[in-house]
Motif scaffolding. Structure first.
Motif, PDB file in Angstrom:
ATOM      1  N   SER A  56     150.273  95.909-113.533  1.00 58.39           N
ATOM      2  CA  SER A  56     149.117  96.559-114.131  1.00 58.39           C
ATOM      3  C   SER A  56     147.828  95.961-113.594  1.00 58.39           C
ATOM      4  N   PHE A  57     146.776  96.769-113.559  1.00 57.91           N
ATOM      5  CA  PHE A  57     145.462  96.239-113.203  1.00 57.91           C
ATOM      6  C   PHE A  57     144.714  95.770-114.453  1.00 57.91           C
ATOM      7  N   SER A  58     145.316  95.968-115.624  1.00 57.05           N
ATOM      8  CA  SER A  58     144.620  95.646-116.889  1.00 57.05           C
ATOM      9  C   SER A  58     144.189  94.205-116.956  1.00 57.05           C
ATOM     10  N   LYS A  59     145.150  93.308-116.774  1.00 54.05           N
ATOM     11  CA  LYS A  59     144.842  91.885-116.927  1.00 54.05           C
ATOM     12  C   LYS A  59     144.438  91.291-115.580  1.00 54.05           C
ATOM     13  N   THR A  60     144.969  91.871-114.497  1.00 54.30           N
ATOM     14  CA  THR A  60     144.635  91.384-113.155  1.00 54.30           C
ATOM     15  C   THR A  60     143.162  91.606-112.847  1.00 54.30           C
ATOM     16  N   ALA A  61     142.633  92.754-113.245  1.00 60.29           N
ATOM     17  CA  ALA A  61     141.276  93.113-112.810  1.00 60.29           C
ATOM     18  C   ALA A  61     140.433  93.730-113.928  1.00 60.29           C
ATOM     19  N   GLY A  62     140.824  93.480-115.179  1.00 57.44           N
ATOM     20  CA  GLY A  62     139.993  93.933-116.302  1.00 57.44           C
ATOM     21  C   GLY A  62     140.029  95.423-116.563  1.00 57.44           C
ATOM     22  N   PHE A  63     141.162  96.081-116.261  1.00 54.38           N
ATOM     23  CA  PHE A  63     141.269  97.541-116.409  1.00 54.38           C
ATOM     24  C   PHE A  63     141.832  97.975-117.772  1.00 54.38           C
ATOM     25  N   THR A  64     141.745  97.141-118.804  1.00 59.01           N
ATOM     26  CA  THR A  64     142.368  97.563-120.084  1.00 59.01           C
ATOM     27  C   THR A  64     141.782  98.884-120.579  1.00 59.01           C
ATOM     28  N   GLY A  65     140.488  99.081-120.334  1.00 53.63           N
ATOM     29  CA  GLY A  65     139.880 100.343-120.743  1.00 53.63           C
ATOM     30  C   GLY A  65     139.804 101.357-119.612  1.00 53.63           C
ATOM     31  N   THR A  66     140.010 100.924-118.399  1.00 51.64           N
ATOM     32  CA  THR A  66     139.864 101.803-117.230  1.00 51.64           C
ATOM     33  C   THR A  66     141.180 102.500-116.906  1.00 51.64           C
ATOM     34  N   ARG A  67     142.285 101.830-117.139  1.00 53.13           N
ATOM     35  CA  ARG A  67     143.653 102.351-117.071  1.00 53.13           C
ATOM     36  C   ARG A  67     144.172 102.626-115.666  1.00 53.13           C
ATOM     37  N   CYS A  68     144.904 101.689-115.141  1.00 56.77           N
ATOM     38  CA  CYS A  68     145.651 101.923-113.909  1.00 56.77           C
ATOM     39  C   CYS A  68     146.757 100.871-113.785  1.00 56.77           C
ATOM     40  N   ALA A  69     147.911 101.302-113.349  1.00 59.40           N
ATOM     41  CA  ALA A  69     149.065 100.409-113.229  1.00 59.40           C
ATOM     42  C   ALA A  69     149.993 101.002-112.184  1.00 59.40           C
ATOM     43  N   TYR A  70     151.121 100.341-111.962  1.00 56.29           N
ATOM     44  CA  TYR A  70     152.122 100.951-111.082  1.00 56.29           C
ATOM     45  C   TYR A  70     153.508 100.435-111.407  1.00 56.29           C
ATOM     46  N   MET A  71     154.469 101.227-111.010  1.00 53.75           N
ATOM     47  CA  MET A  71     155.873 100.835-111.216  1.00 53.75           C
ATOM     48  C   MET A  71     156.573 100.921-109.863  1.00 53.75           C
ATOM     49  N   VAL A  72     157.474  99.974-109.623  1.00 53.38           N
ATOM     50  CA  VAL A  72     158.247  99.954-108.370  1.00 53.38           C
ATOM     51  C   VAL A  72     159.704 100.267-108.708  1.00 53.38           C
ATOM     52  N   ILE A  73     160.251 101.292-108.055  1.00 49.98           N
ATOM     53  CA  ILE A  73     161.677 101.609-108.241  1.00 49.98           C
ATOM     54  C   ILE A  73     162.328 101.699-106.865  1.00 49.98           C
ATOM     55  N   PRO A  74     163.008 100.626-106.445  1.00 51.92           N
ATOM     56  CA  PRO A  74     163.667 100.663-105.132  1.00 51.92           C
ATOM     57  C   PRO A  74     164.760 101.730-105.086  1.00 51.92           C
ATOM     58  N   HIS A  75     164.986 102.266-103.898  1.00 51.12           N
ATOM     59  CA  HIS A  75     165.997 103.328-103.762  1.00 51.12           C
ATOM     60  C   HIS A  75     167.395 102.849-104.148  1.00 51.12           C
ATOM     61  N   GLU A  76     167.647 101.563-104.008  1.00 57.83           N
ATOM     62  CA  GLU A  76     168.994 101.052-104.303  1.00 57.83           C
ATOM     63  C   GLU A  76     169.353 101.131-105.787  1.00 57.83           C
ATOM     64  N   VAL A  77     168.357 101.180-106.681  1.00 58.07           N
ATOM     65  CA  VAL A  77     168.663 101.124-108.122  1.00 58.07           C
ATOM     66  C   VAL A  77     169.282 102.445-108.569  1.00 58.07           C
ATOM     67  N   CYS A  78     170.549 102.380-108.985  1.00 55.70           N
ATOM     68  CA  CYS A  78     171.278 103.584-109.394  1.00 55.70           C
ATOM     69  C   CYS A  78     171.978 103.361-110.722  1.00 55.70           C
ATOM     70  N   GLY A  79     172.087 104.427-111.500  1.00 58.85           N
ATOM     71  CA  GLY A  79     172.898 104.410-112.709  1.00 58.85           C
ATOM     72  C   GLY A  79     173.993 105.446-112.570  1.00 58.85           C
ATOM     73  N   LEU A  80     174.890 105.489-113.540  1.00 60.85           N
ATOM     74  CA  LEU A  80     175.990 106.460-113.489  1.00 60.85           C
ATOM     75  C   LEU A  80     175.683 107.659-114.368  1.00 60.85           C
ATOM     76  N   ASP A  81     176.027 108.861-113.902  1.00 58.41           N
ATOM     77  CA  ASP A  81     175.925 110.024-114.785  1.00 58.41           C
ATOM     78  C   ASP A  81     177.227 110.147-115.584  1.00 58.41           C
ATOM     79  N   ALA A  82     177.291 111.174-116.436  1.00 56.81           N
ATOM     80  CA  ALA A  82     178.447 111.299-117.338  1.00 56.81           C
ATOM     81  C   ALA A  82     179.757 111.450-116.570  1.00 56.81           C
ATOM     82  N   ALA A  83     179.650 111.980-115.340  1.00 59.98           N
ATOM     83  CA  ALA A  83     180.871 112.177-114.547  1.00 59.98           C
ATOM     84  C   ALA A  83     181.206 110.945-113.702  1.00 59.98           C
ATOM     85  N   GLY A  84     180.366 109.904-113.826  1.00 58.07           N
ATOM     86  CA  GLY A  84     180.647 108.672-113.081  1.00 58.07           C
ATOM     87  C   GLY A  84     180.045 108.624-111.690  1.00 58.07           C
TER      88      GLY A  84
END
Ligand code: MLT
Length: 409
Positions: A245-273
């Motif tokens: 988040s930029f909230s605490k890093t750069a004072g954006f608590t009221g400005t609002r900006c962040a990011y999420m990282v999801i590597p391609h390798e991260v996988c879960g299983l569906d109901a069929a496995g």
């Protein structure tokens, strides 16, 4: 009549920081002259730095001209910001992220609250205890936490962190699907070394679990060798999603900006496995429910990564860390036992005299006009502890320490 989501009715009272705000407002109304010092919610007090403001002004100006006006932005963030994040926060530390592994958003609170939409309804969730309440409440709203009985959710797996175990969470003692970790930690202000984090990555790999790693406070790390990202740990790309988040890093608590990282390798299983990419699911979710962060704010966030931006935000963070040092040293000199506050803006203290966390909250508010956050609001293992933030001004922080000193506890 239509039916509501009954899980909301299981939630205890109101959201922690809303409850504190309510109590403080009530107190302020009863004591209109009280000069209250706020060391409760982790909200910043220093203004945005000049490099950020300049970039935002320029971008606002662009929005007023036909040739440079922008409408809907890309769902996952503008190239200039995504690439600044990849370079500034990852490549610079030897971590290579693909362009489409970074998702720009309007806040880490929203990201860590929303990510659970991708889990199965019956996923078993583990949280460190004490814990940032959003992880728990968002899963409780989806019905995964079970029932709230004797101050605990009966379907959550709690990983207690306390003075006895040095605030290093134990590994889950039963199968779980998801583990939430936050380092530097909110609320305890403690950190984990790479060696302490590695067993979680290994456990997740062996047990097919996912780690949600909240690194919103990474900019406060000053101790050498403390990982700024979970991807500094070998194997984490296969099992971890990271939120920043930029909230605490750069004072954006009221400005609002962040990011999420999801590597391609991260996988879960569906109901069929079948293995399903979490990155692909999140893309689908964001494209459907989100229209991106406003252009001037993304320009402002990108300015954080310029040399001036880096120099300026580091000065601000150093000032907050100086407050943290003052709180730690002053409370220690007064006989308190304190934790955290070295690589984090939070100081976690033991409540004196056998009081409960909320009793200490009331005492501090009434006798010192200081607002803090009761540890029990962060989970059962938080009882008997109390959190103060280093985000107020130097002057107010100093005054607060003097007031606590006068209490002579
Ligand atoms: C806190 O005080 O724990 C934080 O400000 C909460 C947040 O970042 O949402």
């Amino acid at each position: 009549m239509f039916h509501i989501n009954d899980n909301f009715q299981k939630l205890p009272g109101s959201y922690l920081f809303a409850e504190i705000a309510r109590r403080v407002k009530e107190y302020q109304q009863a004591h209109p002259d009280a000069d209250i010092i706020r060391l409760g919610i982790g909200d910043v007090t220093k203004p945005l730095v000049p490099a950020v403001i300049d970039a935002m002004h320029k971008a606002v100006e662009e929005m007023g001209h036909e040739e440079t006006f922008r409408g809907y932005g890309p769902d996952f963030g503008y190239d200039f910001l995504v690439n600044a994040i990849r370079e500034g926060d990852y490549a610079s530390r030897g971590i290579n992220l693909a362009y489409d592994e970074v998702f720009v958003s309007d806040g880490a609170k929203c990201d860590v609250g929303n990510i659970q939409e991708l889990f199965s309804d019956d996923a078993v969730i583990a949280v460190t205890d004490p814990v940032y309440p959003v992880y728990v409440d968002s899963n409780a709203m989806a019905g995964r936490a079970g029932d709230y009985v004797n101050d605990k959710w009966d379907r959550l797996v709690y990983l207690p962190c306390n003075a006895e175990n040095g605030f290093v969470p134990p590994l889950p003692d039963r199968p779980v699907d998801v583990i939430y970790l936050c380092y530097p930690n909110n609320p305890s202000g403690t950190v984990l070394t790479k060696e302490q984090l590695k067993p979680f990555v290994d456990w997740a790999k062996e047990n097919g679990a996912l780690i949600i790693y909240d690194a919103a406070y990474r900019a406060f790390i000053t101790t050498p060798d403390i990982p700024l990202s979970i991807y500094e740990v070998e194997g984490a790309r296969e099992v971890a999603i990271e939120c920043c988040s930029f909230s605490k890093t750069a004072g954006f608590t009221g400005t609002r900006c962040a990011y999420m990282v999801i590597p391609h390798e991260v996988c879960g299983l569906d109901a069929a496995g079948n293995r399903v990419s979490m990155n692909a699911l999140w893309k689908r979710r964001m494209a459907t429910k989100f229209n991106g962060v406003c252009y001037p704010v993304q320009r402002a966030a990108a300015a954080v990564y310029t040399p001036e931006g880096q120099r300026q935000i580091k000065e601000v963070i150093a000032a907050y860390l100086e407050n943290a040092r003052m709180i730690r040293e002053s409370l220690t000199a007064q006989g308190f036992t304190v934790f955290g506050g070295v690589d984090a803006p939070y100081i976690w203290l033991k409540v004196p005299g056998g009081m409960t966390s909320w009793e200490f909250f009331d005492l501090l508010l009434d006798k010192c006009r200081i607002v803090g956050t009761p540890g029990s609001g962060f989970g059962p293992s938080g009882e008997g502890y109390f959190r103060l933030t280093a985000f107020n001004t130097l002057e107010k922080t100093r005054q607060a320490m003097a007031r606590i000193g006068n209490l002579k506890l």
